[in-house]
Enzyme design. Sequence first.
Site, PDB file in Angstrom:
ATOM      1  N   ASP A 159      48.582  44.320  29.445  1.00 14.08           N
ATOM      2  CA  ASP A 159      48.617  43.285  28.418  1.00 14.08           C
ATOM      3  C   ASP A 159      47.224  42.710  28.173  1.00 14.08           C
ATOM      4  OD1 ASP A 159      50.330  41.606  26.663  1.00 14.08           O
ATOM      5  OD2 ASP A 159      49.569  39.979  27.919  1.00 14.08           O
TER       6      ASP A 159
ATOM      7  N   SER B 102      35.285  46.057  45.876  1.00 13.68           N
ATOM      8  CA  SER B 102      35.134  44.595  45.873  1.00 13.68           C
ATOM      9  C   SER B 102      35.439  43.999  47.235  1.00 13.68           C
ATOM     10  CB  SER B 102      36.076  43.965  44.845  1.00 13.68           C
ATOM     11  OG  SER B 102      35.597  44.121  43.540  1.00 13.68           O
TER      12      SER B 102
ATOM     13  N   HIS C 110      40.588  36.933  42.983  1.00 16.66           N
ATOM     14  CA  HIS C 110      39.605  37.910  43.432  1.00 16.66           C
ATOM     15  C   HIS C 110      38.526  37.246  44.273  1.00 16.66           C
ATOM     16  CE1 HIS C 110      36.322  40.907  43.060  1.00 16.66           C
ATOM     17  NE2 HIS C 110      37.289  41.794  42.897  1.00 16.66           N
TER      18      HIS C 110
END
Length: 543
Positions: free
Chosen positions: A239, A451, A280
């Site tokens: 989305d 990450s 995150h």
Amino acid sequence: MKQLLLTLSLVFTLGLSAQDAAPQNWWELDRTDNSFPGVSAAKANEYLADKKAEPVVVAVIDSGVDIEHEDLQGAIWTNEDEIPGNGIDDDKNGYVDDVHGWNFIGGADGRNVNYENLEIVRLYNQMHAKYNNRNRDGLNKKERREYDRYQEYKEVIDNKRAELGPSAAQYAMIKEAVDAAIEELDMEPEDVTAEDIAGLESEDENIAIVKRVVANAAASGATFADVYGQLEGATDYFDSQLKYNYNPDFDARDIVGDDPNDMKDRYYGNNDVEGPDASHGTHVAGIIAAVRDNDLGVNGVGGSNVRIMSIRTVPNGDERDKDVANAIRYAVDNGAKVINMSFGKGQSPHKDAVDDAMNYAQKNDVLLVHAAGNDGKQLTLENNYPNDTYQGRRRTGKTWIEVGAAGSNYDESLAASFSNYNKEYVDVFAPGARIYSTTPDNEYATFDGTSMAAPMVAGIAALVRSYFPDLKAKQVKEIIEESAVPVVLQVVKPGSEGEKVNFADLSATGGLANAYTAVKLAERTKGKNRRLRDERDESLIQY
């Protein structure tokens, strides 16, 4: 309906069927002592327990950090020269009320950027006004090159949007089917179990499909919460890609109110260091600095002397070069000794500004740790930014470490399938698959990515700089690389269909970053430095 079943099966079996036998904290363990190829953080911190240390500030340039998280209490940097909430720049650094860091993607009115375009869309938009409806034949040589890039960007964006549209619609339909099952149960999603779904009595074909898929996932060890979380993530991903990342008509920068191409402008944003989506950044911060041995969540690699400075710079989309350059400078100017950068993109129109900031960090003895990226491809200087090589030059930053991701099994799957790699441009690998760490609102979650690997190395760097503060950033980089544990294994090359390569060929060191071996090498290096100083002083006395 057959397509719905197929997609559901793919979503829930790809991510959930192969449950890892490793414990949640595998990444802090030691291969020799615990059999898992972690960074030996527990062993290193235990070894250092009775030794003297100094606080060290680690800047997390990311999406934001939940500074009130239960497992980060005592580990958040505080600007002692700033009086909270008085609306005055007390320390005269140009940033008002920057008590725990700064937010370069927020507006002075308190609003925050969440979603953003990708850089390719921003570049396309810059060229669109000039080249839309123009004929290539009427352009000069320089314009034709630019026109060709414009057409290339347009093709990429158009193709991606054509691909995303059906996927976004499909996942929305899947989510609707699962939500219908939850509504039928009249329960909250977090309370639903696979047994609850199995017990549903309904003639709705969609619910019947959901029952089968959840049952298959449960047989593989996944909970309904796993299934629902994976589905929510996939739905949000498609989305947001369609509505924001690849949408040329979307522009969020008016929230900030600056000119994003004015590289001289440094003083904008606000002091909201968490922002609307800090998942995150909070996860990254926990890997580095979650309080150890407090019977909560996880134990950060960097030990009890780390202080996290949150610099909100990375939206759900591509970060801007201006913000990255200013974030690095802010971190350096406000005392950070290590900077974690778990982000990256495919284009960098103002790379020179980021290069200048990298050089500024190097001159001020600050170590930069950067994630190599999750494309499962060979890294080059043209497909991953930022990087440590100055624009148009062969000279590289001397206090930069590039980090690839490893998994928990010491076998052919050791190199994470998604990790980027390169014998020249990636320095070292570290745990990055199935990493359990902190998320906002006192929650915890398991994420994958380089990450997660970068903050492992940033944590090691913080540990070394805390206990051996006389060592320079360049020395810490060398220590982390030289102490990497060599891996003599053939592994599946990331991104390939089973092609085998030597793990040693995926990075410059050919090894895994390790806190314990880094600490031991730092001890020897510190002793060597002291001997050299003593010898120098003795020679001066004799002279």
